[in-house]
Structure formats: structure tokens, C-alpha cells
Design a protein around this motif. Structure first.
Motif, mmCIF file in Angstrom:
data_model
loop_
_atom_site.group_PDB
_atom_site.id
_atom_site.type_symbol
_atom_site.label_atom_id
_atom_site.label_comp_id
_atom_site.label_asym_id
_atom_site.label_seq_id
_atom_site.Cartn_x
_atom_site.Cartn_y
_atom_site.Cartn_z
ATOM 1 N N LEU A 1 19.928 -14.690 0.674
ATOM 2 C CA LEU A 1 20.139 -13.473 1.455
ATOM 3 C C LEU A 1 19.162 -12.372 1.033
ATOM 4 O O LEU A 1 18.976 -12.126 -0.158
ATOM 5 N N GLN A 2 18.559 -11.750 2.021
ATOM 6 C CA GLN A 2 17.726 -10.576 1.750
ATOM 7 C C GLN A 2 18.300 -9.405 2.532
ATOM 8 O O GLN A 2 18.489 -9.486 3.740
ATOM 9 N N ILE A 3 18.584 -8.322 1.829
ATOM 10 C CA ILE A 3 19.122 -7.128 2.460
ATOM 11 C C ILE A 3 18.020 -6.075 2.490
ATOM 12 O O ILE A 3 17.390 -5.804 1.463
ATOM 13 N N ALA A 4 17.777 -5.498 3.654
ATOM 14 C CA ALA A 4 16.759 -4.452 3.744
ATOM 15 C C ALA A 4 17.182 -3.275 2.862
ATOM 16 O O ALA A 4 18.281 -2.740 3.006
ATOM 17 N N ASN A 5 16.314 -2.912 1.908
ATOM 18 C CA ASN A 5 16.662 -1.823 0.987
ATOM 19 C C ASN A 5 15.938 -0.540 1.351
ATOM 20 O O ASN A 5 15.895 0.405 0.577
ATOM 21 N N SER A 6 15.331 -0.537 2.516
ATOM 22 C CA SER A 6 14.615 0.659 2.947
ATOM 23 C C SER A 6 14.436 0.545 4.447
ATOM 24 O O SER A 6 14.555 -0.534 5.024
ATOM 25 N N SER A 7 14.131 1.628 5.077
ATOM 26 C CA SER A 7 13.809 1.584 6.497
ATOM 27 C C SER A 7 12.343 1.202 6.643
ATOM 28 O O SER A 7 11.576 1.264 5.678
ATOM 29 N N PRO A 8 11.913 0.807 7.849
ATOM 30 C CA PRO A 8 10.501 0.463 8.036
ATOM 31 C C PRO A 8 9.572 1.612 7.673
ATOM 32 O O PRO A 8 8.409 1.394 7.345
ATOM 33 N N GLU A 9 10.102 2.835 7.693
ATOM 34 C CA GLU A 9 9.256 3.972 7.337
ATOM 35 C C GLU A 9 8.793 3.891 5.883
ATOM 36 O O GLU A 9 7.834 4.556 5.485
ATOM 37 N N GLY A 10 9.462 3.068 5.085
ATOM 38 C CA GLY A 10 9.062 2.914 3.695
ATOM 39 C C GLY A 10 7.918 1.942 3.494
ATOM 40 O O GLY A 10 7.528 1.654 2.362
ATOM 41 N N LEU A 11 7.365 1.450 4.574
ATOM 42 C CA LEU A 11 6.307 0.445 4.450
ATOM 43 C C LEU A 11 5.001 1.023 3.927
ATOM 44 O O LEU A 11 4.138 0.292 3.461
ATOM 45 N N TYR A 12 4.819 2.320 4.032
ATOM 46 C CA TYR A 12 3.566 2.884 3.527
ATOM 47 C C TYR A 12 3.850 4.246 2.925
ATOM 48 O O TYR A 12 4.525 5.053 3.520
ATOM 49 N N ASP B 1 7.614 -26.092 3.800
ATOM 50 C CA ASP B 1 6.550 -26.660 2.953
ATOM 51 C C ASP B 1 7.100 -27.749 2.041
ATOM 52 O O ASP B 1 6.475 -28.788 1.851
ATOM 53 N N GLY C 1 0.829 -1.195 0.000
ATOM 54 C CA GLY C 1 0.000 0.000 0.000
ATOM 55 C C GLY C 1 0.862 1.243 0.000
ATOM 56 O O GLY C 1 2.075 1.189 -0.175
ATOM 57 N N GLY C 2 0.220 2.355 0.167
ATOM 58 C CA GLY C 2 0.952 3.602 0.254
ATOM 59 C C GLY C 2 1.250 4.203 -1.095
ATOM 60 O O GLY C 2 1.069 3.567 -2.137
ATOM 61 N N SER D 1 12.362 -25.230 1.816
ATOM 62 C CA SER D 1 11.444 -24.599 2.754
ATOM 63 C C SER D 1 10.746 -25.684 3.568
ATOM 64 O O SER D 1 10.772 -26.870 3.230
ATOM 65 N N ILE E 1 4.879 5.310 12.004
ATOM 66 C CA ILE E 1 5.176 3.881 12.117
ATOM 67 C C ILE E 1 5.465 3.591 13.587
ATOM 68 O O ILE E 1 6.183 4.354 14.250
ATOM 69 N N LEU F 1 5.839 10.101 10.101
ATOM 70 C CA LEU F 1 6.399 10.154 8.750
ATOM 71 C C LEU F 1 6.237 11.563 8.210
ATOM 72 O O LEU F 1 5.108 12.040 8.046
ATOM 73 N N VAL G 1 18.341 -13.939 12.776
ATOM 74 C CA VAL G 1 18.748 -14.099 11.379
ATOM 75 C C VAL G 1 19.937 -13.218 11.049
ATOM 76 O O VAL G 1 20.011 -12.065 11.479
ATOM 77 N N GLN H 1 3.406 -21.037 -1.628
ATOM 78 C CA GLN H 1 4.706 -21.443 -1.120
ATOM 79 C C GLN H 1 5.837 -20.560 -1.621
ATOM 80 O O GLN H 1 6.983 -20.747 -1.244
ATOM 81 N N SER I 1 6.598 -1.325 -2.820
ATOM 82 C CA SER I 1 5.801 -0.788 -1.716
ATOM 83 C C SER I 1 5.888 -1.615 -0.437
ATOM 84 O O SER I 1 5.490 -1.141 0.621
ATOM 85 N N PRO J 1 9.002 -3.005 1.374
ATOM 86 C CA PRO J 1 10.465 -3.102 1.226
ATOM 87 C C PRO J 1 10.993 -4.489 1.609
ATOM 88 O O PRO J 1 10.423 -5.180 2.446
ATOM 89 N N GLU J 2 12.110 -4.826 0.978
ATOM 90 C CA GLU J 2 12.722 -6.138 1.174
ATOM 91 C C GLU J 2 13.450 -6.216 2.515
ATOM 92 O O GLU J 2 14.044 -5.249 2.986
ATOM 93 N N GLY J 3 13.383 -7.377 3.122
ATOM 94 C CA GLY J 3 14.253 -7.688 4.251
ATOM 95 C C GLY J 3 13.788 -7.184 5.596
ATOM 96 O O GLY J 3 14.479 -7.375 6.592
ATOM 97 N N ILE J 4 12.638 -6.523 5.669
ATOM 98 C CA ILE J 4 12.202 -5.941 6.940
ATOM 99 C C ILE J 4 11.228 -6.854 7.671
ATOM 100 O O ILE J 4 11.314 -7.022 8.884
#
Lengths: 328, 362
Positions: free
Chosen positions: B351-362, B244, A9-10, B242, A132, A201, B309, A278, A286, A288-291
Motif C-alpha cells: 500500500l502506498q498512501i499519498a503523503n502530499s498533494s501534487p503541488e508538492g512535486l516541485y 519483471d 527536484g524543487g 512484479s 501544477i 503554487l 487502484v 526493478q 521531493s 511525494p509518495e502515492g501520486i
């Protein structure tokens, strides 16, 4: 083994999807189609600065995000990847409904474009905002034992609403939520709680998914009523409650309530898991990866190299792509 | 074959017990000093020594190996693999150079001395026994062969586990090339081509166990479930698995064994435990020559807390190959266990690298 498509979203203010647009003809022709339906230029949809007026900015931003998400879907479809279940948050829920065959693409984009005519809020209205929030999972899963609803900072503070639940973080230490409401109340809350617990934000002036969006909901209601919805062709997960949307009426109800009701990514991915997903493909930037933690492996797709990554992961996990239905 | 090698083959369990009893710091000193011996060390590391701001021979503990920093894997794409082997191993070297996957470009290459191959084989046999694979049975190995070390498993099974082995070759580089080009129909064709060869062997009913990749086994399960149900077990190597997938496989096997391994050309880890119906799958490295740490994705010198992790950091401490602090393209839970001298890893994923801060969630 099956694929699930997740839509966030967002409304991002940054340009998204330039590399995909430049790489894939199917994306180029798709953006031209969106431009024709919305009256925007491809440049406006893709990369130009968003308008400054609040509702117009929100409208163009939603067109940008939805166009990219469907563009990613179309690229994957050109490689014969199709979802067995689909769902999203907020705008992503509407995009997912469209790709599930519940409404036409044109109807979706005309609706998004028409939202620019929503009356701007009065200058006298209290300023709205989004924050957030993080709660520790050290003592449990961050929910109320009685009803399983997420507990959040500012739970009983007037003017502060729970607008979204993104679930546990990837490291399992916190639960991430979105609060929305009056900016002043959110700011006061952020100052009162331990630093970093509530993070307002900047520049987000719409209290999405709260009762404060009632004027927008009322403005859009007749437009949504006019859309000819159809039953979804594949399992479509709601973000407003733990539910698979199976009928046109279900989807219409989602569209009507989407702006004022809190959203839950947990409901979406838990529902997908129950549908046998699966591998999750997150469409666009929208989410973000890895969070965040997901109950299945996920691949985030926003650039051309991610398409290859998605195809490779689908192969490595032995995902059955042969039986997925063809979507409109 | 040396006398020592022959003795080891004669009693592999005793050798495993000796390795598990090894003091890691003492082993570290032994390997580092061997590679940095001014006369008999390995040419690559002797060349690096002058660039280091410390004397590697002063290293006394395993946890000091961080001083080397992350190993630059790209060097293994261009260096002569022989230069990583100490000069105390008689020249000219005789043996195989093995490649990493090479699915994303030029592969990394490493020379395996006989001792290294034996080490790998003994651990592999140990895993077989622990997982319940009986000796003297018939196997089908459907994996990459050629430059890929996993293909050596055909010999390992036959020589150390008294097995008869059929083999089907798969080319992972071709598969990934097709995928990169988006030629998914041809990927399907190639999978069908492999399945035809596999089923041709299996339908005779003589094979007890299959060793293959999760993806190929998934395809076999989907297309010929009756052949999977007839197996006594499968051993899966290679990419992620996985929870599953694990449950799907054990259901399809109808009581057969589902053995797992994690690793690559440089180092492997054996399955430790499968808990909560596959929700926690843990592995322990082939100690002491291989150790694995789970480190902060942004700071590979820092271990993450147990149970959380991070990125997998592999250290190879063979007497004949020293590769400290390889940062893998995998993430995992850090999994300390009382059953092993070092940390294990669990729930391995890309491997997954966070490409944003949680503030980017919305």
C-alpha cells in the motif's frame, strides 16, 4: 534485478531529514561536512527558516535538499545498498550526477552555495511563478501524436512555458505537468481553464526550467565550466531528454542547460527501466509518495522507518545487491 | 473425518462448483446469523453485538457488511482465537491456531476448524489443476512452516494432489528481524543456509515442482539456474510479484509452470490470468468464504472504479470465522470479471498512501 535511485527536484521550504539526522551518525557527520563546505550551519541546512531574498533562499534550499538526498544514499550504502542506475529531476539530476561519480561532493555543494550570489531580479521585472497542471488521460496518453511531446493547458499562451512533465498519476486518470513563466499569465490561465486544471503554487517566484532563467544560467555558466567533471561510473539518466549520460561532457551539458530546459520524470524512469531497474528508491521527500505511476515498484525514503522498508522490499523482490559498483 | 468431509474430498470439483453457485447474499445471511445466534454464536461477536447500532441479524445482503466498519485486526493479537468460533462447533475445540506473518510485531491468530482447512485445501488444489500442476508428482516446499498456514500446504499437496513432498523450513520473522537491525550480511548467510538445503534436495533430480516465496526463488535462480531450468514448475506464495519478476522466472523455467497465489492467513485468492506478459496479473478470491473489494484509500466504504487502484479490503465469511472488512496493507487494481461471482484484484503491491498533494512535486 537491480536498484535505481531517483532524486526529485524543487526546493522545499519545510525542514526535512530531522529524524534521519538524529538516528544515523553517518548523516550527522555528513551534515557537518556540508556545513564546512558551504559556510552554513547544520541548523540552517537542516531546519531553520530559509532566507527571504529569492536567490539566497533558492541556494540554501538546494543545499538542504541535496544534503538530505545524499544523506539517505549514505545510510543505504552503510547497509550495502547501492544503485545500478541513477537519475533525478532538476536539482536531483545534479545530485545524481555527483553520486554517479561525475563530480565531487565538495564541488557540488560549493556550486550550490555560490548560487546565492546570483543577482536578484529587478523590482521592475514581471513577477514569475510556477503552476501544477493536470491533463486528462481519458482520450490518450496526454501527448502530441506527432512528436510524443506532452500537451498541456496554456500551450500557446504567451508567458506560459512547459517546465516539467511528471507523467501519469498513480490512478492513471491524469498526467501531471509543471508550468512556469509570468505569474500574471499563469494566474489568468488558471482562471480561464476548468477549476483544478492549473494550480499556481503560492510563494514560488522563480520560473524554473524556462527561458526566463537565462540570467541565472549565464551567471552560473563559468562556475560550472570550472568544475572538473568525470565520466559517470554507472548509468546516469538525463531529465532533459531520453538519454543515458555517459561522458563528462554529457554531464557538463546537463548542468549548463538544467536551469532553462524543461525536465521530464518520464525520461528518467523510462531510461531506468531500460537499464534493468526493478526497484526504485526515491531519495528524500521531493517526489511525494502515492501520486505518480512508475514502471517499477518504488519506495520513498525520508524517515528512518523507510530505510527498513527499502531493505525489506529489496529482499522481497530478490534484488541482487552483490554486483552493484562501489560509488565514491 | 465426517461423512460430508469424506464426500467432499472424494469429489473436490463438485464442491468447488457448488461454492461458485452459491448466492452471496444468502451465504452472508447464513454466516452472520450463525455468528450472532444468541445461544450458539461466537463469543467474540456476541460480545460486540451490544455495541453495534444495528441488529446484525437484520443484515440480508453482502453489501450491507460495511455497517461493521473496518475489522480491528489488533483484536486478533489479544483475543482467544476460540472466541471467534461459534459455540455450535463442539467444545473443547481441537485443532490448530495459525498466526499471521508476525514480521512486524505480535502476530494475529486464528483458529481453523477442519472445514476451514478443507476449504483452503480444495481451492489450492483447484488452482494447481487450473495452472497445470499434474497430480502424483514430487514437490519441494521451501516456505515458512510452524505457525504459518502456508506450511500446511505440505499436507494439502500430499493429501489432495497425491504428491510426495520434501520440505525446507524458513523463518520469515528472523529474516525481517535481521533486516530491521540492518544485519544484511546475516540475511545473506540465512539465505545461503536455505539455498544449501534446497539445492541438496533438488540436485538429486527427483523434484518436479517447487513451492516457495518469490524472494527465495529469485535467489535460487541466481545461484543455481540449472536447477531452476530443470523444474517442471514453481508455485509462488507470499509477497508481491512484479511483472519483471514474473518474466524473469518464466524465462528461467524454460517452459515450466509459474503459478501464483495472493493472500494471507485469513483469506486467499487464486490466480485468474496473466496478461500482456505479466503486466496484468489478476486473482479471484476463494468464494464465497472469502471476498475482496478494492476501496478508496481514504474512504474504505467506497469501491474504486473498475480498473483503478485502491486498498484491498478482505472479508472472511467462513461459517466458523467471520472477519468483515479487513483493510490489507496492499493496494491493487479493482478487477471485475465475467469469470467470477465477485470482483477480483490485480497487480497487488504494498500500500502506498499519498503523503502530499501534487503541488508538492516541485
Amino acid at each position: 534485478m537491480s536498484l535505481g535511485y531517483l532524486f526529485g527536484g524543487g526546493v522545499g521550504t519545510e525542514p526535512h531529514g530531522l529524524e534521519l539526522y538524529r538516528t544515523y551518525e553517518v548523516v550527522q557527520s555528513w551534515y557537518e561536512q556540508v556545513a564546512a563546505w558551504t559556510g552554513l550551519t547544520v541548523g540552517q541546512i537542516l531546519e531553520e527558516d530559509l532566507p527571504t531574498a529569492q536567490e539566497e533562499r533558492q541556494s540554501v534550499g538546494t543545499v538542504r535538499e541535496a544534503a538530505l538526498a545524499i544523506g539517505v544514499h549514505d545510510v543505504l550504502a552503510s547497509f550495502n545498498l547501492r544503485p545500478a542506475a541513477i537519475g533525478g529531476l532538476s536539482l536531483g539530476a545534479m545530485t545524481a550526477s555527483c553520486l554517479a561519480g561525475s563530480l565531487g561532493r565538495r564541488e557540488l555543494f560549493e556550486m550550490l552555495a555560490s548560487s546565492r550570489d546570483t543577482p536578484e531580479p529587478s523590482a521592475d521585472d514581471p513577477q514569475q511563478g510556477i503552476a501544477i497542471a493536470f491533463s486528462s488521460l481519458a482520450d490518450g496518453d496526454g501527448s502530441h501524436p506527432a512528436d510524443g511531446a506532452p500537451s498541456y493547458p496554456g500551450e500557446h499562451v504567451p508567458g506560459v512555458h512547459l517546465a516539467g512533465d511528471f507523467g501519469p498519476t498513480a490512478d492513471g486518470t491524469k498526467r501531471i505537468m509543471m508550468l512556469a513563466g509570468h505569474a500574471e499569465a499563469l494566474g489568468a490561465l488558471a482562471a480561464e481553464v476548468p477549476p483544478g486544471t492549473v494550480v499556481p503554487l503560492p510563494g514560488r517566484t522563480i520560473a524554473v526550467h524556462t527561458p526566463l532563467r537565462r540570467p541565472y544560467r549565464d551567471f552560473m555558466a563559468p562556475r560550472i565550466d570550472a568544475i572538473p567533471f568525470a565520466d559517470p561510473e554507472i548509468p546516469l539518466l538525463s531529465c532533459l531528454e531520453p538519454k543515458v549520460l555517459r561522458t563528462a561532457a554529457d554531464v557538463r551539458d546537463l548542468f549548463q542547460r538544467n536551469s532553462t530546459d524543461p525536465i521530464s520524470l518520464v525520461d528518467v524512469y523510462t531510461g531506468m527501466k531500460e537499464q534493468g531497474v526493478q526497484l526504485g528508491l526515491v531519495m528524500g521527500p521531493s517526489i511525494p509518495e502515492g501520486i505518480l505511476a512508475f514502471p517499477f515498484p518504488v519506495v520513498h525514503i525520508e524517515r528512518p522507518e523507510h530505510i527498513e522498508q527499502a531493505l525489506t522490499t529489496a529482499y522481497d523482490l530478490g534484488i541482487d545487491l552483490s554486483g552493484a559498483p562501489v560509488l565514491s | 473425518m465426517t461423512a460430508a468431509t469424506a464426500a467432499t474430498r472424494a469429489d473436490p470439483d463438485a464442491q468447488i462448483a457448488r461454492w461458485l453457485d452459491t448466492d452471496l447474499d444468502e451465504w452472508t445471511r447464513r454466516v452472520v446469523r450463525r455468528h450472532f445466534d444468541p445461544v450458539t454464536g461466537s463469543p467474540y461477536w456476541l460480545g460486540q453485538a451490544a455495541r453495534l447500532d444495528f441488529d446484525p441479524r437484520d443484515i440480508t445482503r453482502h453489501d450491507q457488511l460495511g455497517a461493521f466498519g473496518p475489522f480491528p485486526l489488533d483484536r486478533l493479537r489479544v483475543e482467544d482465537p476460540a472466541d471467534l468460533v461459534p459455540l455450535s462447533v463442539p467444545r473443547p475445540l481441537a485443532g490448530r491456531v495459525w498466526d499471521s506473518g508476525g514480521t512486524t510485531g505480535t502476530p494475529c491468530r486464528a483458529f481453523y476448524t477442519p472445514d476451514m482447512l478443507l476449504h483452503r485445501a480444495l481451492w489450492r488444489r483447484w488452482s494447481f489443476v487450473r495452472e497445470g500442476f499434474a497430480p502424483g508428482r514430487t514437490w519441494l516446499q521451501a516456505t515458512p512452516t510452524g505457525p504459518h498456514l502456508i506450511g500446511n500446504g505440505v499436507h494439502e499437496v500430499s493429501e489432495l494432489h497425491a504428491g510426495q513432498v520434501y520440505a525446507v523450513d524458513m523463518d520469515p520473522r528472523w529474516v525481517k528481524r535481521l533486516i530491521r537491525a540492518g544485519r544484511m550480511a546475516e540475511v545473506d548467510d540465512y539465505t545461503t543456509h536455505l539455498l544449501e538445503q534446497i539445492t541438496d534436495v533438488l540436485k538429486q533430480g527427483r523434484v518436479h515442482y517447487v513451492n516457495t516465496t518469490p524472494a527465495l526463488f529469485q535467489a535460487l535462480r541466481r545461484h543455481r539456474p540449472e536447477l531452476v531450468a530443470a523444474l517442471d514448475g514453481v508455485r509462488l506464495s507470499g509477497t508481491q510479484i512484479s511483472a519483471d519478476m514474473y518474466r524473469t522466472f518464466t524465462t528461467a523455467l524454460q517452459g515450466g509452470i509459474c503459478g501464483l497465489t495472493y493472500g494471507n492467513t485469513f483469506g486467499n485468492a487464486a490466480l485468474l490470468d496473466i496478461e500482456r506478459d505479466g503486466e496484468l496479473i489478476s486473482y479471484v478470491p476463494n468464494y464465497p468464504q472469502v471476498t475482496m473489494a478494492v476501496v478508496d484509500k481514504g474512504d474504505p466504504s467506497t469501491l474504486v472504479a473498475p480498473g483503478t487502484v485502491g486498498q484491498v479490503r478482505l472479508t472472511v465469511l467462513h461459517e466458523d470465522l467471520f472477519l468483515p472488512n479487513i483493510l490489507e496493507r496492499d493496494q491493487a487494481l479493482r478487477h471485475p470479471t465475467d469469470h467470477w461471482p465477485t470482483d477480483g484484484v490485480a497487480n497487488v503491491r504494498p500500500l502506498q498512501i499519498a503523503n502530499s498533494s501534487p503541488e508538492g512535486l516541485y
